[in-house]
Write an enzyme that holds these catalytic residues in place. Sequence first.
Site, PDB file in Angstrom:
ATOM      1  N   LYS A 106       0.822  -1.209   0.000  1.00 34.72           N
ATOM      2  CA  LYS A 106       0.000   0.000   0.000  1.00 34.72           C
ATOM      3  C   LYS A 106       0.857   1.260   0.000  1.00 34.72           C
ATOM      4  O   LYS A 106       1.872   1.328   0.681  1.00 34.72           O
ATOM      5  CB  LYS A 106      -0.917   0.016   1.227  1.00 34.72           C
ATOM      6  CG  LYS A 106      -2.032  -1.008   1.139  1.00 34.72           C
ATOM      7  CD  LYS A 106      -2.687  -1.254   2.471  1.00 34.72           C
ATOM      8  CE  LYS A 106      -3.797  -0.288   2.734  1.00 34.72           C
ATOM      9  NZ  LYS A 106      -4.607  -0.722   3.909  1.00 34.72           N
ATOM     10  N   GLY A 122      -8.757   4.132  -3.171  1.00 37.70           N
ATOM     11  CA  GLY A 122      -8.523   2.770  -3.661  1.00 37.70           C
ATOM     12  C   GLY A 122      -7.295   2.639  -4.550  1.00 37.70           C
ATOM     13  O   GLY A 122      -6.997   1.565  -5.072  1.00 37.70           O
ATOM     14  N   LYS A 125      -0.577  -7.654   6.024  1.00 37.38           N
ATOM     15  CA  LYS A 125      -1.150  -8.956   5.740  1.00 37.38           C
ATOM     16  C   LYS A 125      -2.453  -8.699   4.996  1.00 37.38           C
ATOM     17  O   LYS A 125      -3.197  -7.783   5.339  1.00 37.38           O
ATOM     18  CB  LYS A 125      -1.433  -9.696   7.048  1.00 37.38           C
ATOM     19  CG  LYS A 125      -2.109 -11.024   6.821  1.00 37.38           C
ATOM     20  CD  LYS A 125      -1.907 -11.987   7.962  1.00 37.38           C
ATOM     21  CE  LYS A 125      -2.387 -13.382   7.576  1.00 37.38           C
ATOM     22  NZ  LYS A 125      -1.636 -13.952   6.438  1.00 37.38           N
ATOM     23  N   GLU A 147      -7.137   2.813   8.466  1.00 42.12           N
ATOM     24  CA  GLU A 147      -6.695   4.194   8.248  1.00 42.12           C
ATOM     25  C   GLU A 147      -7.719   5.135   8.848  1.00 42.12           C
ATOM     26  O   GLU A 147      -8.822   4.731   9.209  1.00 42.12           O
ATOM     27  CB  GLU A 147      -6.518   4.507   6.751  1.00 42.12           C
ATOM     28  CG  GLU A 147      -7.805   4.486   5.965  1.00 42.12           C
ATOM     29  CD  GLU A 147      -7.706   5.259   4.648  1.00 42.12           C
ATOM     30  OE1 GLU A 147      -6.781   6.059   4.463  1.00 42.12           O
ATOM     31  OE2 GLU A 147      -8.598   5.073   3.806  1.00 42.12           O
ATOM     32  N   ASN A 183      -9.628   8.765   7.880  1.00 43.50           N
ATOM     33  CA  ASN A 183      -9.849   9.819   6.897  1.00 43.50           C
ATOM     34  C   ASN A 183     -10.181  11.106   7.635  1.00 43.50           C
ATOM     35  O   ASN A 183     -11.142  11.155   8.409  1.00 43.50           O
ATOM     36  CB  ASN A 183     -10.981   9.440   5.938  1.00 43.50           C
ATOM     37  CG  ASN A 183     -10.550   8.320   5.007  1.00 43.50           C
ATOM     38  OD1 ASN A 183      -9.414   8.293   4.527  1.00 43.50           O
ATOM     39  ND2 ASN A 183     -11.435   7.371   4.770  1.00 43.50           N
ATOM     40  N   ARG A 237     -11.529  13.995   7.067  1.00 39.99           N
ATOM     41  CA  ARG A 237     -12.399  14.871   6.263  1.00 39.99           C
ATOM     42  C   ARG A 237     -13.810  14.321   6.302  1.00 39.99           C
ATOM     43  O   ARG A 237     -14.040  13.250   6.855  1.00 39.99           O
ATOM     44  CB  ARG A 237     -11.908  14.852   4.814  1.00 39.99           C
ATOM     45  CG  ARG A 237     -11.851  13.415   4.299  1.00 39.99           C
ATOM     46  CD  ARG A 237     -11.592  13.306   2.826  1.00 39.99           C
ATOM     47  NE  ARG A 237     -11.116  11.995   2.462  1.00 39.99           N
ATOM     48  CZ  ARG A 237     -11.876  10.967   2.111  1.00 39.99           C
ATOM     49  NH1 ARG A 237     -13.193  11.078   2.109  1.00 39.99           N
ATOM     50  NH2 ARG A 237     -11.345   9.811   1.776  1.00 39.99           N
ATOM     51  N   ARG A 275     -23.771   4.713  -4.900  1.00 40.72           N
ATOM     52  CA  ARG A 275     -23.055   5.741  -5.666  1.00 40.72           C
ATOM     53  C   ARG A 275     -23.366   5.554  -7.149  1.00 40.72           C
ATOM     54  O   ARG A 275     -22.933   4.563  -7.760  1.00 40.72           O
ATOM     55  CB  ARG A 275     -21.544   5.623  -5.456  1.00 40.72           C
ATOM     56  CG  ARG A 275     -21.099   5.833  -4.017  1.00 40.72           C
ATOM     57  CD  ARG A 275     -19.590   5.953  -3.962  1.00 40.72           C
ATOM     58  NE  ARG A 275     -19.103   5.911  -2.589  1.00 40.72           N
ATOM     59  CZ  ARG A 275     -17.863   6.239  -2.231  1.00 40.72           C
ATOM     60  NH1 ARG A 275     -16.998   6.634  -3.155  1.00 40.72           N
ATOM     61  NH2 ARG A 275     -17.479   6.167  -0.973  1.00 40.72           N
TER      62      ARG A 275
HETATM   63  P1  ADP Z   1      -7.878   4.055   0.605  1.00 43.80           P
HETATM   64  O1  ADP Z   1      -7.085   5.134   1.270  1.00 43.80           O
HETATM   65  O2  ADP Z   1      -7.660   3.966  -0.839  1.00 43.80           O
HETATM   66  O3  ADP Z   1      -9.308   4.096   1.040  1.00 43.80           O
HETATM   67  P2  ADP Z   1      -7.580   1.798   2.415  1.00 43.80           P
HETATM   68  O4  ADP Z   1      -6.340   1.530   3.163  1.00 43.80           O
HETATM   69  O5  ADP Z   1      -8.715   2.379   3.185  1.00 43.80           O
HETATM   70  O6  ADP Z   1      -7.233   2.722   1.169  1.00 43.80           O
HETATM   71  O7  ADP Z   1      -8.055   0.470   1.709  1.00 43.80           O
HETATM   72  C1  ADP Z   1      -9.075   0.475   0.735  1.00 43.80           C
HETATM   73  C2  ADP Z   1      -9.706  -0.904   0.630  1.00 43.80           C
HETATM   74  O8  ADP Z   1      -8.714  -1.891   0.281  1.00 43.80           O
HETATM   75  C3  ADP Z   1     -10.314  -1.437   1.923  1.00 43.80           C
HETATM   76  O9  ADP Z   1     -11.628  -0.981   2.121  1.00 43.80           O
HETATM   77  C4  ADP Z   1     -10.241  -2.931   1.719  1.00 43.80           C
HETATM   78  O10 ADP Z   1     -11.287  -3.401   0.911  1.00 43.80           O
HETATM   79  C5  ADP Z   1      -8.938  -3.098   0.958  1.00 43.80           C
HETATM   80  N1  ADP Z   1      -7.833  -3.373   1.889  1.00 43.80           N
HETATM   81  C6  ADP Z   1      -6.953  -2.485   2.386  1.00 43.80           C
HETATM   82  N2  ADP Z   1      -6.065  -3.083   3.209  1.00 43.80           N
HETATM   83  C7  ADP Z   1      -6.382  -4.389   3.245  1.00 43.80           C
HETATM   84  C8  ADP Z   1      -5.853  -5.546   3.912  1.00 43.80           C
HETATM   85  N3  ADP Z   1      -4.790  -5.459   4.698  1.00 43.80           N
HETATM   86  N4  ADP Z   1      -6.465  -6.726   3.696  1.00 43.80           N
HETATM   87  C9  ADP Z   1      -7.539  -6.822   2.889  1.00 43.80           C
HETATM   88  N5  ADP Z   1      -8.075  -5.791   2.226  1.00 43.80           N
HETATM   89  C10 ADP Z   1      -7.514  -4.581   2.400  1.00 43.80           C
HETATM   90  P1  ADP Z   2     -14.607   7.861   1.051  1.00 38.13           P
HETATM   91  O1  ADP Z   2     -13.915   7.060   2.077  1.00 38.13           O
HETATM   92  O2  ADP Z   2     -15.076   9.199   1.496  1.00 38.13           O
HETATM   93  O3  ADP Z   2     -15.602   7.081   0.325  1.00 38.13           O
HETATM   94  P2  ADP Z   2     -12.869   7.601  -1.148  1.00 38.13           P
HETATM   95  O4  ADP Z   2     -11.599   6.962  -0.708  1.00 38.13           O
HETATM   96  O5  ADP Z   2     -13.825   6.818  -1.938  1.00 38.13           O
HETATM   97  O6  ADP Z   2     -13.488   8.272   0.099  1.00 38.13           O
HETATM   98  O7  ADP Z   2     -12.495   8.924  -1.933  1.00 38.13           O
HETATM   99  C1  ADP Z   2     -13.394  10.006  -2.039  1.00 38.13           C
HETATM  100  C2  ADP Z   2     -13.070  10.790  -3.271  1.00 38.13           C
HETATM  101  O8  ADP Z   2     -11.837  11.425  -3.138  1.00 38.13           O
HETATM  102  C3  ADP Z   2     -13.006   9.984  -4.502  1.00 38.13           C
HETATM  103  O9  ADP Z   2     -13.496  10.789  -5.531  1.00 38.13           O
HETATM  104  C4  ADP Z   2     -11.527   9.704  -4.677  1.00 38.13           C
HETATM  105  O10 ADP Z   2     -11.211   9.549  -6.017  1.00 38.13           O
HETATM  106  C5  ADP Z   2     -10.918  10.940  -4.081  1.00 38.13           C
HETATM  107  N1  ADP Z   2      -9.688  10.726  -3.308  1.00 38.13           N
HETATM  108  C6  ADP Z   2      -9.567  10.115  -2.126  1.00 38.13           C
HETATM  109  N2  ADP Z   2      -8.317  10.173  -1.667  1.00 38.13           N
HETATM  110  C7  ADP Z   2      -7.607  10.841  -2.582  1.00 38.13           C
HETATM  111  C8  ADP Z   2      -6.258  11.255  -2.684  1.00 38.13           C
HETATM  112  N3  ADP Z   2      -5.358  10.977  -1.750  1.00 38.13           N
HETATM  113  N4  ADP Z   2      -5.879  11.933  -3.775  1.00 38.13           N
HETATM  114  C9  ADP Z   2      -6.778  12.226  -4.728  1.00 38.13           C
HETATM  115  N5  ADP Z   2      -8.071  11.887  -4.680  1.00 38.13           N
HETATM  116  C10 ADP Z   2      -8.491  11.200  -3.637  1.00 38.13           C
HETATM  117 MG    MG Z   3     -10.003   3.946   3.006  1.00 35.25          MG
END
Ligand code: ADP
Ligand code: ADP
Ligand code: MG
Length: 480
Positions: A158, A165, A201, A288, A290, A292, A338
Site C-alpha cells: 500500500k 482505492g 497482511k 486508516e 480519513n 475529512r 453511488r
Molecule cells: P484508501 O485510502 O484507498 O481508502 P484503504 O487503506 O482504506 O485505502 O483500503 C481500501 C480498501 O482496500 C479497503 O476498504 C479494503 O477493501 C482493501 N484493503 C486495504 N487493506 C487491506 C488488507 N490489509 N487486507 C484486505 N483488504 C484490504
Molecule cells: P470515502 O472514504 O469518502 O468514500 P474515497 O476513498 O472513496 O473516500 O475517496 C473520495 C473521493 O476522493 C473519490 O473521488 C476519490 O477519487 C478521491 N480521493 C480520495 N483520496 C484521494 C487522494 N489521496 N488523492 C486524490 N483523490 C483522492
Molecule cells: Mg479507506
Amino acid sequence: MIHKILIANRGEIAVRVIRACRDLHLKSVAIYTKPDADCLHVKIADEAYEVGAEPLKGYLDPKIIVETAKKCGADAIHPGYGFLSENYDFAKEVEDAGLTFIGPRPDVIRKMGNKNIARYLMRKNGIPIVPGTEKLNNETMDKIKEYARKIGYPVILKASGGGGGRGIREVWDEKDMESSFEACKREAKTFFNNDEVFMEKLIVKPRHIEFQILGDNYGNIIHLCERDCSIQRRHQKIIEIAPCPSISDNLRKVMGVTAVAAAKAVGYSNAGTVEFLLDDNNDFYFMEMNTRIQVEHGVTEEITGTDLVVRQIRIASGEILELEQSDIKPHGFAIEARITAENVWKNFIPTPGTITGYYPALGPSVRVDSHIYKDYKIPPFYDSLLAKLIVKSTGYDLVVNKLERALKEFKIEGVQTIIPFLLAISKSREFRRGFFDTSYVESNLQKILDATNDPMNPQKKDDEVVAAVSAVMQMINEKK
Ligand code: ADP
Ligand code: ADP
Ligand code: MG
C-alpha cells in the site's frame, strides 16, 4: 464566528456544503475552473469565482484558493473530500492566512494522512492494526520477500499517501513480489507524488467497517455509529450501509470505543472516520483514518438525525460539542448507492457526455445528493460520481426494498450509468441477507453482470449482432 465560507471543491460535495451554509444563514462562495463553469455548485452559491482555465489546477492550488477567499472576504474554507481535503500544506496555508480551515488541525492531517505514520501512532496507543511492516523503500528485495514470508502470503502493498482505492497491490505469490512492488511504487508516485510503500497482511474476505467521529476543539470526542462499506470494486466503495447489518451489538460497542480511543490518541477535532477491517473471526484492525467528510456521510446523517456538515461548521466556529455518546441513538437503516457515469460492460470506463433526461427517485425517505441536471454536460476531467442515492427505513429488509424501488425509478438519459448494475446488486441474495465481504462484487462480477438488465447496454447489443451474424453464416454454410 464564521460568516462566509469558500468551498474548495466541486460537484455534489460542493453543492452539499453550500446547502449547509444556507441552512445556517451563512454566505457561500464557489470556485470553479473554466471547463467546469456549468456545474451546479457554481449556479447555486452566493458568489462564484473562476480559478483558472485548466480543468484541475485551480482546485489543487492552495495559493489561488486562499487568495480568492481573502479577496471576497470569506473567513473559512471547507475542503470537501478528495482534492486538497487531506493536504497538510493547504490546511496550514489557510490557517496562516488567518482563515478557518473546516477540518482537523493541520498537524493531525499530516500524521493521519500518512497511513504508515498513522499505523505507528495507533500501535503505540494500543489500537489493533493489521500486521505488517513500516515503509519498505530502503529495503532490498530479498528483505521485502523475507518480511512477506514472515507475515505469510497473501500480503498487500500500500502507498503510505494513498487514497480512493489507488496505490494498492495484492500479492498472492512470491514470484509476483518484485513486479508488484515496482508497480505500486510507480502508481504511488504518479497519483500521490510520494512513492513510499509498506506491506500489510491481506485479510482474506474481510468486512470494511468504519466509524464516524465528531470532536470539538476542546477534547470532546464521540462516534456516530458505524457504516458497512464492504460493497466495493477495485478497493473503492460502491454501496454503504449504516449501521452494519451483520455485527453484534457487543462487537459494535467494542469497535466504537476503539474508534473513539484512536481519535483521542491523535487529539482529533471536527468530523473524521476511523476505518477498520473485520475478519471472519470477528477480530478487527485499524486500517486508516480519513480526516475529512466522507462521500458516504449521508447514511450516518439519516440514522442519527445529525447534519454532519452543519456540525463541521459549528465545531470549526468554536462551538462546544454538547452531544455525549449516550445521546447518539440510531434509528433504522440507511443505504447509499453511488451512481457513477460508467459503462459496466466496458470495464467501468467513464462515460462523459450530455444528460438529456434526468428523473431522480423521490418519495418518503429517499434523498439524492447530486450536482447534475437535464442538459448538463459531464466534463471528462473529474470523478465519475453523478449522484448519491440515499434511502432510509426502519429495518434492513425494508431499506433494501426501498433501494430497489428507488433504483428502478431513477432515470438518467444520455449517458450510460451504473444504475442497472446497482439494482442487480440490491436484488442479490447476499445483499438481501446483509452478509457479504469486500470480495463480494469482484468475485461475483459475472453473476451480477448477467443479472444486470440495462436498456442502454451496447455490449449486449453487440453480442446480439454477433450472434445473429453467426447464425446467418451458419445457415449459409449449411446450405453450401
Ligand atoms: P484508501 O485510502 O484507498 O481508502 P484503504 O487503506 O482504506 O485505502 O483500503 C481500501 C480498501 O482496500 C479497503 O476498504 C479494503 O477493501 C482493501 N484493503 C486495504 N487493506 C487491506 C488488507 N490489509 N487486507 C484486505 N483488504 C484490504
Ligand atoms: P470515502 O472514504 O469518502 O468514500 P474515497 O476513498 O472513496 O473516500 O475517496 C473520495 C473521493 O476522493 C473519490 O473521488 C476519490 O477519487 C478521491 N480521493 C480520495 N483520496 C484521494 C487522494 N489521496 N488523492 C486524490 N483523490 C483522492
Ligand atoms: Mg479507506
